[in-house]
Scaffold this motif. Structure first.
Motif, PDB file in Angstrom:
ATOM      1  N   ASN A  47       9.085 -10.018  -2.417  1.00 48.80           N
ATOM      2  CA  ASN A  47       8.342 -10.033  -1.153  1.00 48.80           C
ATOM      3  C   ASN A  47       6.961  -9.398  -1.327  1.00 48.80           C
ATOM      4  O   ASN A  47       6.637  -8.399  -0.676  1.00 48.80           O
ATOM      5  CB  ASN A  47       9.123  -9.275  -0.070  1.00 48.80           C
ATOM      6  N   PRO A  48       6.108  -9.942  -2.197  1.00 46.44           N
ATOM      7  CA  PRO A  48       4.821  -9.297  -2.483  1.00 46.44           C
ATOM      8  C   PRO A  48       3.871  -9.237  -1.290  1.00 46.44           C
ATOM      9  O   PRO A  48       2.933  -8.433  -1.292  1.00 46.44           O
ATOM     10  CB  PRO A  48       4.242 -10.160  -3.612  1.00 46.44           C
ATOM     11  N   ARG A  49       4.100 -10.071  -0.267  1.00 44.46           N
ATOM     12  CA  ARG A  49       3.215 -10.089   0.898  1.00 44.46           C
ATOM     13  C   ARG A  49       3.921  -9.601   2.169  1.00 44.46           C
ATOM     14  O   ARG A  49       3.447  -9.832   3.281  1.00 44.46           O
ATOM     15  CB  ARG A  49       2.667 -11.503   1.118  1.00 44.46           C
ATOM     16  N   HIS A  50       5.025  -8.939   1.984  1.00 41.03           N
ATOM     17  CA  HIS A  50       5.763  -8.412   3.138  1.00 41.03           C
ATOM     18  C   HIS A  50       4.910  -7.341   3.844  1.00 41.03           C
ATOM     19  O   HIS A  50       4.192  -6.581   3.189  1.00 41.03           O
ATOM     20  CB  HIS A  50       7.090  -7.801   2.665  1.00 41.03           C
ATOM     21  N   PRO A  51       4.958  -7.280   5.169  1.00 41.60           N
ATOM     22  CA  PRO A  51       4.141  -6.289   5.897  1.00 41.60           C
ATOM     23  C   PRO A  51       4.490  -4.837   5.592  1.00 41.60           C
ATOM     24  O   PRO A  51       3.718  -3.930   5.922  1.00 41.60           O
ATOM     25  CB  PRO A  51       4.414  -6.618   7.375  1.00 41.60           C
TER      26      PRO A  51
ATOM     27  N   VAL B 138       5.089  -3.651   2.438  1.00 38.17           N
ATOM     28  CA  VAL B 138       4.891  -3.381   1.010  1.00 38.17           C
ATOM     29  C   VAL B 138       4.315  -1.980   0.804  1.00 38.17           C
ATOM     30  O   VAL B 138       4.643  -1.292  -0.166  1.00 38.17           O
ATOM     31  CB  VAL B 138       3.973  -4.452   0.386  1.00 38.17           C
ATOM     32  N   ASP B 139       3.448  -1.534   1.724  1.00 38.06           N
ATOM     33  CA  ASP B 139       2.884  -0.189   1.595  1.00 38.06           C
ATOM     34  C   ASP B 139       3.988   0.866   1.606  1.00 38.06           C
ATOM     35  O   ASP B 139       3.969   1.817   0.814  1.00 38.06           O
ATOM     36  CB  ASP B 139       1.871   0.081   2.705  1.00 38.06           C
TER      37      ASP B 139
ATOM     38  N   THR C 252      -4.608   0.320  -2.598  1.00 39.59           N
ATOM     39  CA  THR C 252      -4.367  -1.016  -2.056  1.00 39.59           C
ATOM     40  C   THR C 252      -4.278  -1.027  -0.538  1.00 39.59           C
ATOM     41  O   THR C 252      -4.686  -1.999   0.113  1.00 39.59           O
ATOM     42  CB  THR C 252      -3.067  -1.591  -2.642  1.00 39.59           C
ATOM     43  N   PHE C 253      -3.760   0.053   0.030  1.00 39.91           N
ATOM     44  CA  PHE C 253      -3.569   0.134   1.489  1.00 39.91           C
ATOM     45  C   PHE C 253      -4.168   1.441   2.010  1.00 39.91           C
ATOM     46  O   PHE C 253      -3.438   2.328   2.481  1.00 39.91           O
ATOM     47  CB  PHE C 253      -2.082   0.050   1.839  1.00 39.91           C
TER      48      PHE C 253
ATOM     49  N   SER D  78      -3.070   2.591   5.491  1.00 32.34           N
ATOM     50  CA  SER D  78      -1.640   2.645   5.791  1.00 32.34           C
ATOM     51  C   SER D  78      -1.281   3.969   6.461  1.00 32.34           C
ATOM     52  O   SER D  78      -1.914   5.006   6.206  1.00 32.34           O
ATOM     53  CB  SER D  78      -0.837   2.497   4.487  1.00 32.34           C
TER      54      SER D  78
END
Length: 254
Positions: A100-104, A106-107, A154-155, A158
């Protein structure tokens, strides 16, 4: 009499078989994906982490492609983490990130991975009798540092980023202290070059850590022992510029 005895035996066997069958019956066999997920969540909320893991595993086995199973992939990692099964928790996080690399969330996966790695070498004994942090195995701490760093880079916005930054500061100090512990080991054994290299590694890798002045001091002493006066002078000038009170006692005439 014989007929009665035979009937009793048959009855006994029937009761025994039905009893065994009832013992083997899975109480979750008729549960839907949503019920399994809700029961896992409830167990997690009660702190029954092993039960939560069991329900999440059943959910993923029976409904591997459903919405609840996808969310359960991440939450089972948290359940493993709380159940003090770090290797299983890391495997679950990695599986979630791969699938799930684009799951909301991931952070959160990277944040959780950092937490798991940070506590990975903390045995029950160490929780009761804490060890010197500088003597801890640095490998999981380095991985935790990388995990939190990935989250922050990356985030950056977050909800977990600020806590990750604070943990990175703490980890940076721990990792730098570990390097100094090793450098001191080399110094006491006269391995001057190895000690100097450890000190330089602290400067390059963990700039701003609490251990920086100690690393510079080790470099000055080690380079002097190696008669590398130019390198010793460079380290001393940096020490004097940033920590003048520490540099005074290392002047050449002292």
């Amino acid at each position: 009499m014989t007929a009665l005895r035979s009937a009793l035996i048959v009855l006994f066997i029937t009761v025994l078989v039905s009893g065994c069958a009832s013992l083997r019956q899975d109480p979750t066999q008729d549960w839907s994906a949503s019920q399994l997920y809700e029961e896992a969540q409830a167990a997690l909320g009660r702190g029954n982490f092993q039960q939560a893991v069991e329900y999440y595993e059943i959910l993923q086995a029976r409904f591997p492609f459903g919405r609840h199973a996808q969310q359960g992939q991440l939450e089972i990692a948290y359940a493993y983490y709380k159940a003090q099964e770090p290797e299983m928790a890391l495997a679950a996080v990695d599986r979630f990130l791969q699938m799930n690399p684009r799951h909301p969330h991931v952070d959160y996966a990277y944040y959780l991975r950092g937490l798991i790695n940070y506590e990975r070498d903390q045995s029950a004994l160490n929780r009761w009798f804490p060890q010197d942090q500088a003597r801890r195995d640095p490998v999981p701490l380095q991985q935790a540092f990388e995990d939190f760093g990935t989250l922050v880079r990356t985030f950056p916005h977050s909800r977990y980023a600020e806590d990750a930054r604070q943990r990175m500061v703490h980890l940076r100090n721990q990792l730098a202290a570990h390097e100094l512990h090793v450098a001191d080991f080399y110094m006491r054994r006269g391995a001057w070059l190895a000690a100097a290299q450890r000190g330089r590694y602290v400067l390059e890798r963990y700039a701003g850590a609490e251990a920086v002045p100690d690393a510079l001091e080790i470099m000055v002493k080690a380079y002097r022992q190696l008669h590398l006066d130019d390198l010793a002078g460079d380290a001393l000038r940096v020490l004097a510029l940033n920590f003048p009170e520490r540099a005074e006692r290392l002047e050449p005439d002292t």
